[in-house]
Scaffold this motif. Sequence first.
Motif, PDB file in Angstrom:
ATOM      1  N   GLN A  22       0.759  -0.533  -0.028  1.00 28.42           N
ATOM      2  CA  GLN A  22       0.290   0.103   0.171  1.00 28.42           C
ATOM      3  C   GLN A  22       1.243   1.210   0.214  1.00 28.42           C
ATOM      4  O   GLN A  22       0.503   2.266  -0.330  1.00 28.42           O
ATOM      5  CB  GLN A  22      -1.062   0.055   0.822  1.00 28.42           C
ATOM      6  N   ALA A  23       2.126   0.807   0.737  1.00 29.62           N
ATOM      7  CA  ALA A  23       3.086   2.481   0.628  1.00 29.62           C
ATOM      8  C   ALA A  23       3.498   2.434  -0.727  1.00 29.62           C
ATOM      9  O   ALA A  23       3.073   3.828  -0.934  1.00 29.62           O
ATOM     10  CB  ALA A  23       3.956   2.302   2.184  1.00 29.62           C
ATOM     11  N   GLU A  24       3.834   1.444  -0.845  1.00 32.64           N
ATOM     12  CA  GLU A  24       4.972   1.973  -2.048  1.00 32.64           C
ATOM     13  C   GLU A  24       3.567   1.801  -3.239  1.00 32.64           C
ATOM     14  O   GLU A  24       3.621   3.146  -3.968  1.00 32.64           O
ATOM     15  CB  GLU A  24       5.093   0.213  -2.615  1.00 32.64           C
ATOM     16  N   LEU A  25       2.657   1.758  -3.755  1.00 34.24           N
ATOM     17  CA  LEU A  25       1.367   2.538  -4.482  1.00 34.24           C
ATOM     18  C   LEU A  25       1.284   3.774  -3.769  1.00 34.24           C
ATOM     19  O   LEU A  25       0.817   3.863  -4.836  1.00 34.24           O
ATOM     20  CB  LEU A  25       0.218   1.813  -4.188  1.00 34.24           C
ATOM     21  N   ARG A  40       4.477   5.743  -6.447  1.00 33.65           N
ATOM     22  CA  ARG A  40       4.321   6.001  -7.189  1.00 33.65           C
ATOM     23  C   ARG A  40       2.847   7.148  -7.881  1.00 33.65           C
ATOM     24  O   ARG A  40       2.945   8.009  -8.290  1.00 33.65           O
ATOM     25  CB  ARG A  40       3.631   4.033  -7.848  1.00 33.65           C
ATOM     26  N   ILE A  41       1.825   6.850  -7.127  1.00 33.23           N
ATOM     27  CA  ILE A  41       1.154   8.025  -6.729  1.00 33.23           C
ATOM     28  C   ILE A  41       1.143   9.277  -7.493  1.00 33.23           C
ATOM     29  O   ILE A  41       0.798   9.917  -8.036  1.00 33.23           O
ATOM     30  CB  ILE A  41      -0.356   7.614  -6.729  1.00 33.23           C
ATOM     31  N   LEU A  42       2.096   9.512  -6.169  1.00 34.16           N
ATOM     32  CA  LEU A  42       2.677  10.586  -5.702  1.00 34.16           C
ATOM     33  C   LEU A  42       3.839  10.958  -6.658  1.00 34.16           C
ATOM     34  O   LEU A  42       3.746  11.595  -6.769  1.00 34.16           O
ATOM     35  CB  LEU A  42       3.462  10.561  -4.653  1.00 34.16           C
ATOM     36  N   GLU A  43       4.784  10.353  -6.875  1.00 34.59           N
ATOM     37  CA  GLU A  43       5.529  10.701  -8.448  1.00 34.59           C
ATOM     38  C   GLU A  43       4.491  10.665  -9.507  1.00 34.59           C
ATOM     39  O   GLU A  43       5.331  11.500 -10.414  1.00 34.59           O
ATOM     40  CB  GLU A  43       5.936   9.179  -8.700  1.00 34.59           C
TER      41      GLU A  43
END
Length: 69
Positions: A60-63, A66-69
């Motif tokens: 969840q943190a990785e997702l 990625r969304i923030l990038e």
Amino acid sequence: MTKAVKSTKPTAHLSYEEALRELEEILTVLENEAQSLEESMRLFERGKDLLQHCQKLLNQAELRVRILE
């Protein structure tokens, strides 16, 4: 004498840090102390649940990253 690992919260309600800390305690007990088969299986099952929970939180943190990038 064995060190008891007490789980007071359902796995889903633990933060990543809490779950990891409990998982480390379980590993220490399983590696260093004699347990009955029943207790070893209980600890193993709880550890497996904790590991899956930690992986879910990391995913969840990785997702989110990625969304923030």
